[in-house]
Write an enzyme that holds these catalytic residues in place. Sequence first.
Site, short mmCIF file in Angstrom:
data_model
loop_
_atom_site.label_atom_id
_atom_site.label_comp_id
_atom_site.label_asym_id
_atom_site.label_seq_id
_atom_site.Cartn_x
_atom_site.Cartn_y
_atom_site.Cartn_z
N HIS A 115 12.97 30.55 23.04
CA HIS A 115 12.94 31.98 22.67
C HIS A 115 12.27 32.17 21.31
O HIS A 115 11.40 33.02 21.15
CB HIS A 115 14.38 32.49 22.65
CG HIS A 115 14.52 33.93 22.24
ND1 HIS A 115 14.91 34.91 23.11
CD2 HIS A 115 14.34 34.54 21.04
CE1 HIS A 115 14.95 36.07 22.47
NE2 HIS A 115 14.61 35.86 21.21
N GLU A 116 12.66 31.36 20.32
CA GLU A 116 12.06 31.46 18.99
C GLU A 116 10.56 31.19 19.04
O GLU A 116 9.77 31.85 18.37
CB GLU A 116 12.74 30.48 18.04
CG GLU A 116 14.17 30.82 17.69
CD GLU A 116 14.29 32.15 16.98
OE1 GLU A 116 13.30 32.58 16.36
OE2 GLU A 116 15.36 32.76 17.07
N HIS B 226 8.54 34.17 19.85
CA HIS B 226 8.17 35.01 18.71
C HIS B 226 6.96 34.43 17.99
O HIS B 226 6.05 35.15 17.59
CB HIS B 226 9.35 35.13 17.75
CG HIS B 226 10.48 35.95 18.28
ND1 HIS B 226 10.31 37.21 18.80
CD2 HIS B 226 11.81 35.68 18.38
CE1 HIS B 226 11.48 37.68 19.20
NE2 HIS B 226 12.41 36.78 18.96
N HIS C 242 11.09 41.42 21.40
CA HIS C 242 12.13 41.45 22.42
C HIS C 242 11.74 42.44 23.52
O HIS C 242 11.21 43.51 23.25
CB HIS C 242 13.47 41.86 21.81
CG HIS C 242 14.07 40.79 20.97
ND1 HIS C 242 14.66 41.03 19.76
CD2 HIS C 242 14.17 39.46 21.16
CE1 HIS C 242 15.10 39.90 19.23
NE2 HIS C 242 14.81 38.93 20.07
#
Length: 1012
Positions: free
Chosen positions: A239-240, A243, A249
């Site tokens: 998930h990181e 970014h 999101h």
Amino acid sequence: MPLATTLGTLVLLLLLPLPRGAEVTGDHSNVALDYGALEGEEGTEQQLHYHDPCKAAVFWGDIALDEDDLKLFHIDKAEDWTKPSIDKPGHDTGGLEETSARWPNDTASNASIQAPRKDGKDATTFLPNPGTSNTTAKTFSARVRRATTSRTERIWPGGVIPYVIGGNFTGTQRAIFKQAMRHWEKHTCVTFVERTDEESFIVFSYRTCGCCSYVGRRGGGPQAISIGKNCDKFGIVAHELGHVVGFWHEHTRPDRDQHVTIIRENIQPGQEYNFLKMEAGEVSSLGETYDFDSIMHYARNTFSRGVFLDTILPRRDDNGVRPTIGQRVRLSQGDIAQARKLYKCPACGETLQDTTGNFSAPGFPNGYPSYSHCVWRISVTPGEKIILNFTSMDLFKSRLCWYDYVEIRDGYWRKAPLLGRFCGDKIPESLVSSDSRLWVEFRSSSSSLGKGFFAVYEAMCGGDITKDAGQIQSPNYPDDYRPSKECVWRITVPDGFHVGLTFQSFEIERHDSCAYDYLEIRDGPTEDSTLIGHFCGYEKPEAVKSSANRLWVKFVSDGSINKAGFAANFFKEVDECSWPDHGGCEQRCVNTLGSYTCACDPGYELAADKKTCEVACGGFITKLNGTITSPGWPKEYPTNKNCVWQVVAPVQYRISLQFEAFELEGNDVCKYDFVEVRSGLSPDAKLHGKFCGSETPEVITSQSNNMRVEFKSDNTVSKRGFRAHFFSDKDECAKDNGGCQQECVNTFGSYLCRCRNGYRLHENGHDCKEAGCAYKISSAEGTLMSPNWPDKYPSRKECTWNISSTAGHRVKITFSEFEIEQHQECAYDHLELYDGTDSLAPILGRFCGSKKPDPVVATGSSLFLRFYSDASVQRKGFQAVHSTECGGRLKAEVQTKELYSHAQFGDNNYPSQARCDWVIVAEDGYGVELIFRTFEVEEEADCGYDFMEAYDGYDSSAPRLGRFCGSGPLEEIYSAGDSLMIRFHTDDTINKKGFHARYTSTKFQDALHMRK
């Protein structure tokens, strides 16, 4: 679909919701740069200046802005934040409805901006609700400029993201990071490479703000991706990295209200900003539909006031089902499609990560279309090489292969060295990569078409490596290595250097002699060179340094058990201390693998430049006895002092240190001012203790003829310090163990022999012979060991331990080490625990093998242990600690029984922070009578600190008979039914003697209950 940033707005950094247990601190600074620990492997750190996502100028809930972002986003004094929001009619979905807040023109109530404070603590400015005033609060307004021009610098050029992993991560954590990066590589055209000299790169760091990252390429140097406490999970790291790639999101995209409903009343106060949505001009979804399955989507209960309360509710689909959101398992198909669009990945080609594989031109063998463009990225384990073979080739032939061609480059992208460009029908020779990656690109632009091509590749582990630095890994790392593999690396660095090898992680099938899977290292270029070591198991080997410029490394796996393997860095190593200027060190230079440090002679300390030395307290002492004191004794010691005394006695002597006075800043943690005492002269010698506070340490005796005493003070509080006397005594045990067969204990002026558990001392005072080992133990706490511990237990041995504790307190066994011959049913050697005074009591467990049993707690005040060994295999045995736990279920009988407030009643006052519940139960038709013999508990008007409570039943929901504290006798307490609960509670300060009571069963059930 996760929101890919519009190229003009990739500027915000985004702080994610933390997993349970993750810590958040408010240590925000006006400068969004920090010094972080960086290294190629664990343990050797250097300083790196990077953009720290935990330090921001302003925080909007979980979104942080640095100074550059403030300028771009035009953060001004309050304008839009305080305007009343304009409600719009909601959509009729048959469920909960609300008008979603728009970012940044209106806001949820009680939202806050966190601004930095000089003291490093959180400073939160609450924004007033629409229609209210707050003249004292400093508020901000965000007016976001819509993207009108491209900002290509926010996209990683060529999809290549260089990375560095900080030095404070374990090998397991590093493997997780690499698995997450390989996952992104597998499904997109993004490539993660270890940083060499790139200016912009990401740094995996452990920051106090938990899990957070900038969105996209920050530029202007390194940028941190924070993997804080409890964030080191595959899904969170993936998930990181989303970014980092450039995703926001999913639930903040402009069209989210068509797909989810935000339930504002369930959101934690102050966290409403996390659910604001962005304007259409601020982000771009690149034409992809809303993706409930995205790894970038919040879960239904993210930032919820309760775990079962929804904050984001997906709207029902055509079948009436609400889609699942918030998965952290893998990239969704939508994530993959959007990333491929964002980085303009070729429609043809893929990332190949298997050890063998094949690929072909589109349409092969029926002919490829015109104007095709395909890219294959082959990536195998570092330390492996790739062999590429074309089995068929039929491309339109032109001069210099100008029109149709397949091109192979020796690396990870299109700018890597060219291995060859091919066209026509001649099959190329085999191609071998110099490292673990190949780039294969196919283009067609002619109207004359051929069949295309077909190629196969295979990863080849081992080989000759001639370079200054690099990495080798077991095949398929960080996943389990494959069976029946043999890899040999011959590493060569330039003449005049040594080869340094350090391990990041190590997990190879364990065996006493490494007979199955192993790593073999030799000091030279061949298998006949001097053996450095055979390694297996789970402990990382020490760093290796060759004597010349070559190193031979061999990895072998058999056909059965496979583990995660190893990852190691190699580099050219030079002894900086051998240079004419000794590395610039004034007194002493200490060479370390990959670096060096300066040191000073005793009596000196390093100056601020870490190279020169200045006079210090401490010194080198050779006297047999003497006194050492803190600087300035008996006055307060100065701040920022570091004193080292090195005491040396003659061989076969031991040094004892006795403190006569002791007063330093600190408590049990000793992280400010402290005294450290070690056996030996080096700072990494065996540590006897680290001391601070006002409690005088016990006498300390060295294990050899050397002792190191170090005093250190910080830059704040000073105390009186310490005074200590040292004296030396000849250690008769140092030579031939004093003639003792097993253990020799040195005493002042003499010595004595002692035998291990299960043996007794012979009449001659030196030898040991086997003895019975049946023990009765009544102490509140202590240590248990198998016979002959720490050596292997003898064969045909049976030992018992009968442990009894204070009445009303249960015996607890906690194992610190455990290794008993393994058997599925523990039929051979084993340890049995019984819930009572002998082996007739109910059994609590039979244990063997090498896995430590969980702590075992008896139901009463007795526990019986029985150890048995047969005639064959012996192992190390076990070591355990016995202690007590208060509370439990007690049986009241006609015979009187005892109950004590704590296990050491009579010897010590009751402990702090005690929480004890006893349930005393009588037979049907009987009640419980409780008579206090002694009662002394800290007194307070409402008994709010320490107290004893009685309840007329099984638990605290029963009628309370009273809460008691103070001193003096209490009246008898009777239950109306067959049970009585007693609760004892203490706080963390004043402790008293406690209580002693007797209980019995009685038919007197109508007795008056004692009033409070």
